[in-house]
Design a protein around this motif. Sequence first.
Motif: not given
Length: 444
Positions: A114-116, A135-142
């Motif tokens: 994950p990469m912002v 793969a990871y998504t970017p970090m999402l702000h919950s």
Amino acid sequence: MKFIIPSLSLRSSRNCCYPAQKSIMASPLTQTLTLSQTQTGSFHADPAQDDLDDIPCSEPQQERQERQQLLLSSSDSLPLGFGSPSRCLSGESLVERAWTHWAKLGRPKLIVAPMVDNSELPFRMLCRKYGAEAAYTPMLHSRIFTENEKYRNQEFTTCKEDRPLFVQFCANDPEVLLEAAMRVEPFCDYVDINFGCPQRIARRGNYGAFLMDNLPLVKSLVQKLALNLNVPVSCKIRVFPDLQDTIKYARMLEDAGCSLLAVHGRTRDEKDGKKFRADWDAIRAVKNAVRIPVLANGNIRHVDDVHTCLEKTGADGVLSAESLLENPALFAGYRTAEWVVGSEGSERDGKLDQTDLLVEYLKFCERYPVPWRMIRAHVHRMLGDWFRMHPHVREDLNSQSKLTFEFLYNMVDRLRELGTRIPLYLDDKHGDRVPADGLVSRDV
């Protein structure tokens, strides 16, 4: 076909320790989402450029509506059979189910971290084309994800080929995290909680690696998801300075319901990956201490590192972040010239370079639109060596307040016409990692 999370009813805002978020009006030109500055830690100095760069590169409204309808009706978007929430299962049953799910996914070993703002759908698809198996998504702000439709539509998109997929959230409120997670669980294989971000923005927002100071809250976040979701919960962590604290931490997460653990082998204070080597011995200790699948993160710069890391840590897979940004073909065995030195001449020109990869990335962006700020960032990372040789081309790029695909394709042509090519290399002993069709097609 791209899927966009459909609009769901939104509840009223909660009071929490995240920075305040502006309300977003319909027009992206008059009032754009400022998450890239206030929430993710990246900062754009020019407000006018910030507005233009936050506009998706293209997406007709009719097409968006059709994709939303497809998303609602698609049977492919259902979870991959992890089953009902784990509220009634014993510890042994949870571990068994974790491994069953991992096996159904094919036990992926090569994973995009994950990469912002950097592991968005077009980049994930490019990496998958060159060997990435998950793969990871970017970090999402919950919290913002639950409250803001524009944020959801821009920051999380996927397609049926984008699997296995981890959707990562940062959070410090179990209820908010659960609401965000329930929106994405039909479209992913894991909901991941970020316990590893070491940046100042995470300190201010009280999330990521700074929750290591509040383990009861960490446990409650994992338990809330594990008890209520139909997809498994994964966690990404950093290590404590003391190995025994790290092991206790990992076991606590497993007991709370974590089904897969990604371990970044650096502490919260070791932010510079070039200055601090990841501690693979600590990752191996965690792997030996828990019973769920473990992924290793840190020091993955080329394909030899993949094999060495798996051997030394015993991990079930590896994550790569920074190195993939420069070289998205890393998992296919390609390496930059930096990692050819001292290789005893076994590398050969792979007939691929970073301009080729950028063109493929741009074609994915035309198919799966994302904000221009993401595209701009990838251009700089993929072509960094080229720009150092031809800084006037970089200056032309930086002077563009509004990017277009035509400008970017022309910029690639200019670099090629300057006559200096920077190839990616293949090691003959890893030739089996090259795509079966040999040279990569320019048409994605």
